[in-house]
Design a protein around this motif. Structure first.
Motif, PDB file in Angstrom:
ATOM      1  N   LEU A 178       0.820  -1.200   0.000  1.00 36.63           N
ATOM      2  CA  LEU A 178       0.000   0.000   0.000  1.00 36.63           C
ATOM      3  C   LEU A 178       0.860   1.259   0.000  1.00 36.63           C
ATOM      4  CD1 LEU A 178      -2.800   1.281   0.176  1.00 36.63           C
ATOM      5  CD2 LEU A 178      -2.637   1.121   2.664  1.00 36.63           C
ATOM      6  N   ALA A 179       1.920   1.258   0.769  1.00 35.89           N
ATOM      7  CA  ALA A 179       2.790   2.438   0.816  1.00 35.89           C
ATOM      8  C   ALA A 179       3.403   2.724  -0.552  1.00 35.89           C
ATOM      9  CB  ALA A 179       3.885   2.227   1.861  1.00 35.89           C
ATOM     10  N   VAL A 180       3.735   1.666  -1.275  1.00 32.54           N
ATOM     11  CA  VAL A 180       4.326   1.853  -2.604  1.00 32.54           C
ATOM     12  C   VAL A 180       3.282   2.373  -3.586  1.00 32.54           C
ATOM     13  CG1 VAL A 180       5.399   0.659  -4.541  1.00 32.54           C
ATOM     14  CG2 VAL A 180       6.102   0.122  -2.211  1.00 32.54           C
ATOM     15  N   GLU A 181       2.056   1.834  -3.537  1.00 36.61           N
ATOM     16  CA  GLU A 181       1.009   2.250  -4.464  1.00 36.61           C
ATOM     17  C   GLU A 181       0.613   3.706  -4.256  1.00 36.61           C
ATOM     18  OE1 GLU A 181      -2.256  -0.342  -4.082  1.00 36.61           O
ATOM     19  OE2 GLU A 181      -1.280  -2.058  -5.049  1.00 36.61           O
ATOM     20  N   VAL A 182       0.451   4.099  -3.018  1.00 42.39           N
ATOM     21  CA  VAL A 182       0.015   5.455  -2.733  1.00 42.39           C
ATOM     22  C   VAL A 182       1.125   6.462  -2.985  1.00 42.39           C
ATOM     23  CG1 VAL A 182      -0.868   6.971  -0.920  1.00 42.39           C
ATOM     24  CG2 VAL A 182      -1.688   4.635  -1.091  1.00 42.39           C
ATOM     25  N   GLY A 183       2.330   6.043  -2.790  1.00 42.61           N
ATOM     26  CA  GLY A 183       3.453   6.946  -2.976  1.00 42.61           C
ATOM     27  C   GLY A 183       3.730   7.813  -1.780  1.00 42.61           C
ATOM     28  N   LEU A 184       3.086   7.522  -0.681  1.00 47.61           N
ATOM     29  CA  LEU A 184       3.296   8.272   0.550  1.00 47.61           C
ATOM     30  C   LEU A 184       3.748   7.322   1.642  1.00 47.61           C
ATOM     31  CD1 LEU A 184       0.095  10.508   0.495  1.00 47.61           C
ATOM     32  CD2 LEU A 184       2.395  11.163  -0.212  1.00 47.61           C
ATOM     33  N   GLY A 185       4.425   7.842   2.568  1.00 45.37           N
ATOM     34  CA  GLY A 185       4.861   7.022   3.688  1.00 45.37           C
ATOM     35  C   GLY A 185       4.439   7.638   4.995  1.00 45.37           C
ATOM     36  N   ARG A 186       4.140   6.815   5.944  1.00 45.56           N
ATOM     37  CA  ARG A 186       3.809   7.301   7.278  1.00 45.56           C
ATOM     38  C   ARG A 186       5.065   7.313   8.133  1.00 45.56           C
ATOM     39  NH1 ARG A 186      -0.807   3.220   8.815  1.00 45.56           N
ATOM     40  NH2 ARG A 186       0.489   1.875   7.487  1.00 45.56           N
ATOM     41  N   VAL A 187       5.058   8.210   9.091  1.00 52.00           N
ATOM     42  CA  VAL A 187       6.239   8.303   9.951  1.00 52.00           C
ATOM     43  C   VAL A 187       6.423   7.025  10.742  1.00 52.00           C
ATOM     44  CG1 VAL A 187       7.308   9.578  11.846  1.00 52.00           C
ATOM     45  CG2 VAL A 187       6.007  10.800  10.091  1.00 52.00           C
ATOM     46  N   ARG A 188       5.320   6.492  11.276  1.00 49.23           N
ATOM     47  CA  ARG A 188       5.391   5.244  12.034  1.00 49.23           C
ATOM     48  C   ARG A 188       4.209   4.360  11.679  1.00 49.23           C
ATOM     49  NH1 ARG A 188       6.368   6.833  18.271  1.00 49.23           N
ATOM     50  NH2 ARG A 188       4.795   8.419  17.786  1.00 49.23           N
ATOM     51  N   VAL A 189       4.410   3.073  11.793  1.00 53.92           N
ATOM     52  CA  VAL A 189       3.365   2.087  11.524  1.00 53.92           C
ATOM     53  C   VAL A 189       3.321   1.115  12.689  1.00 53.92           C
ATOM     54  CG1 VAL A 189       3.572   2.274   9.014  1.00 53.92           C
ATOM     55  CG2 VAL A 189       4.984   0.619  10.252  1.00 53.92           C
ATOM     56  N   LEU A 190       2.255   0.317  12.713  1.00 53.82           N
ATOM     57  CA  LEU A 190       2.134  -0.663  13.789  1.00 53.82           C
ATOM     58  C   LEU A 190       3.238  -1.710  13.685  1.00 53.82           C
ATOM     59  CD1 LEU A 190      -1.641  -1.553  14.312  1.00 53.82           C
ATOM     60  CD2 LEU A 190      -0.046  -0.643  15.986  1.00 53.82           C
ATOM     61  N   SER A 191       3.858  -1.939  14.810  1.00 55.53           N
ATOM     62  CA  SER A 191       4.855  -3.004  14.872  1.00 55.53           C
ATOM     63  C   SER A 191       4.148  -4.338  15.099  1.00 55.53           C
ATOM     64  CB  SER A 191       5.845  -2.727  16.002  1.00 55.53           C
ATOM     65  OG  SER A 191       5.172  -2.716  17.263  1.00 55.53           O
ATOM     66  N   ARG A 192       4.902  -5.411  15.029  1.00 50.57           N
ATOM     67  CA  ARG A 192       4.303  -6.727  15.282  1.00 50.57           C
ATOM     68  C   ARG A 192       3.717  -6.815  16.688  1.00 50.57           C
ATOM     69  NH1 ARG A 192       4.120 -11.712  13.163  1.00 50.57           N
ATOM     70  NH2 ARG A 192       4.023 -13.491  14.582  1.00 50.57           N
ATOM     71  N   PRO A 193       4.438  -6.361  17.730  1.00 54.02           N
ATOM     72  CA  PRO A 193       3.804  -6.377  19.067  1.00 54.02           C
ATOM     73  C   PRO A 193       2.537  -5.525  19.119  1.00 54.02           C
ATOM     74  CG  PRO A 193       6.170  -6.128  19.275  1.00 54.02           C
ATOM     75  CD  PRO A 193       5.852  -5.981  17.821  1.00 54.02           C
ATOM     76  N   GLY A 194       2.526  -4.416  18.368  1.00 56.90           N
ATOM     77  CA  GLY A 194       1.333  -3.583  18.361  1.00 56.90           C
ATOM     78  C   GLY A 194       0.148  -4.280  17.720  1.00 56.90           C
ATOM     79  N   ARG A 195       0.377  -5.022  16.627  1.00 57.30           N
ATOM     80  CA  ARG A 195      -0.713  -5.756  15.981  1.00 57.30           C
ATOM     81  C   ARG A 195      -1.197  -6.902  16.852  1.00 57.30           C
ATOM     82  NH1 ARG A 195       2.795  -5.284  11.655  1.00 57.30           N
ATOM     83  NH2 ARG A 195       3.249  -7.516  11.674  1.00 57.30           N
ATOM     84  N   LEU A 196      -0.289  -7.578  17.502  1.00 54.15           N
ATOM     85  CA  LEU A 196      -0.686  -8.672  18.391  1.00 54.15           C
ATOM     86  C   LEU A 196      -1.492  -8.147  19.574  1.00 54.15           C
ATOM     87  CD1 LEU A 196       2.566 -10.848  18.415  1.00 54.15           C
ATOM     88  CD2 LEU A 196       0.435 -11.261  17.165  1.00 54.15           C
ATOM     89  N   ASP A 197      -1.093  -6.988  20.075  1.00 57.81           N
ATOM     90  CA  ASP A 197      -1.836  -6.397  21.188  1.00 57.81           C
ATOM     91  C   ASP A 197      -3.245  -6.019  20.753  1.00 57.81           C
ATOM     92  OD1 ASP A 197      -1.951  -5.109  23.920  1.00 57.81           O
ATOM     93  OD2 ASP A 197      -2.261  -3.341  22.665  1.00 57.81           O
ATOM     94  N   ALA A 198      -3.381  -5.447  19.558  1.00 57.49           N
ATOM     95  CA  ALA A 198      -4.709  -5.096  19.051  1.00 57.49           C
ATOM     96  C   ALA A 198      -5.557  -6.344  18.822  1.00 57.49           C
ATOM     97  CB  ALA A 198      -4.575  -4.298  17.757  1.00 57.49           C
TER      98      ALA A 198
END
Length: 323
Positions: free
Chosen positions: A138-158
């Motif tokens: 998605l980041a490549v398609e949109v051409g924009l990048g976010r400063v930070r994204v969810l890490s693996r621990p963050g996804r597991l916590d969610a």
């Protein structure tokens, strides 16, 4: 190599014995709020602290601490400080917790700002691989990048939080559902690694509409729910149609009715004959003399007698009498 223990520090006995000296210092500071002496603690060789119960309103279990000291052995005892300190059973405030650790889900209101901790373990710098191919694509398609994204621990916590939440497989609604969201036509799986277990509900009738739901969640608005269509009105298996009545006459009843009609007709005929005869005779006699004759009277009496005999029951069926 063995360590040599440090020599034990011996506090000057004059400091340990200065109870009344310390009490006077405490009363000078707190007045009548100084209670009984509790204990003395040796600080070092030239200082000690005397503890007194505090009779101060609102400070249950607190103590007045008076520290006394000497410059060197043999000098006069002096007061170092007098402070109010909590005892082991004192009522004290809970330990201070930083605000970022006190905020919980639901505390954020309209217009509130909640800065994210720079070291939040749930987030990772966007320039690092997020180990989620969908995020990278998605980041490549949109051409924009976010400063930070969810890490693996963050996804597991969610994922853990959503699974045990209101729209998880263990909720009351899910346990009473006919089927799970994973087989529902309104279930919209999310992209990325979380798509294996989570999606968004697209059924406006469902209480989870627009919410992230677990694939094992379910509700009564499942697209494949099969409900038996039955009448809301209870209907008995045996139905009686009482709107129309069929009347049938038996043969005996019909014969008796015919006999009764015949008797009535005979009576009427006899009465009519007697009446006619009496009327004719009376008319003749009235025309001749103006009074009824003996013959007309006898005919009238006979007609009445015959009618009374016909009305009396004979003890036999009416059909037998006429036969």
């Amino acid at each position: 190599m063995t360590s040599t223990p440090a020599p034990e520090v011996v506090t000057d006995p004059a400091l340990l014995a200065a109870v009344e000296f310390a009490r006077a210092a405490a009363r000078e500071h707190a007045g009548t709020e100084v209670g009984p002496h509790v204990e003395v603690r040796a600080e070092d060789s030239v200082s000690a602290t005397h503890l007194f119960d505090a009779d101060k309103p609102g400070y249950r279990g607190w103590r007045w601490a008076v520290t006394v000291a000497i410059a060197e052995v043999g000098d006069d005892v002096t007061v170092s400080e007098v402070v109010l300190m909590p005892g082991p059973d004192a009522l004290v405030a809970p330990p201070w917790i930083p605000w970022q650790d006190r905020v919980r889900a639901g505390d954020l209101g309209v217009g509130d700002l909640l800065p994210t901790d720079p070291d939040d373990p749930r987030l990772a710098p966007a320039y690092l691989a997020s180990d989620d191919p969908e995020v990278e694509r998605l980041a490549v398609e949109v051409g924009l990048g976010r400063v930070r994204v969810l890490s693996r621990p963050g996804r597991l916590d969610a994922a853990d939080r959503w699974k045990v939440g209101e729209f998880g497989p263990g909720s009351d609604m899910a346990r009473g559902a006919p089927a799970a969201c994973g087989t529902c036509g309104f279930y919209l799986p999310v992209a990325g690694s979380l798509g294996a277990a989570f999606g968004v509900c697209g059924n406006e009738i469902s209480p989870a509409d627009g919410r992230a739901v677990h694939a094992g969640y379910g509700c009564g608005a499942h697209s494949e729910a099969d409900v038996e269509q039955i009448s809301p009105v209870l209907v008995a298996e045996l139905i009686y149609d009482d709107a129309r009545l069929d009347v049938e006459q038996h043969a005996e009843a019909g014969t008796a009715a015919d006999s009764a009609d015949d008797v009535s007709a005979d009576d009427a005929g006899a009465d009519g004959t007697a009446d006619d005869a009496g009327a004719d005779g009376s008319a003749d006699e009235a025309g001749a003399a103006g009074e009824p004759s003996d013959e007309s009277v006898d005919l009238a009496v006979a007609a009445v007698a015959q009618g009374e005999l016909a009305d009396e029951p004979s003890g036999q069926p009416e059909s037998d009498q006429h036969a």
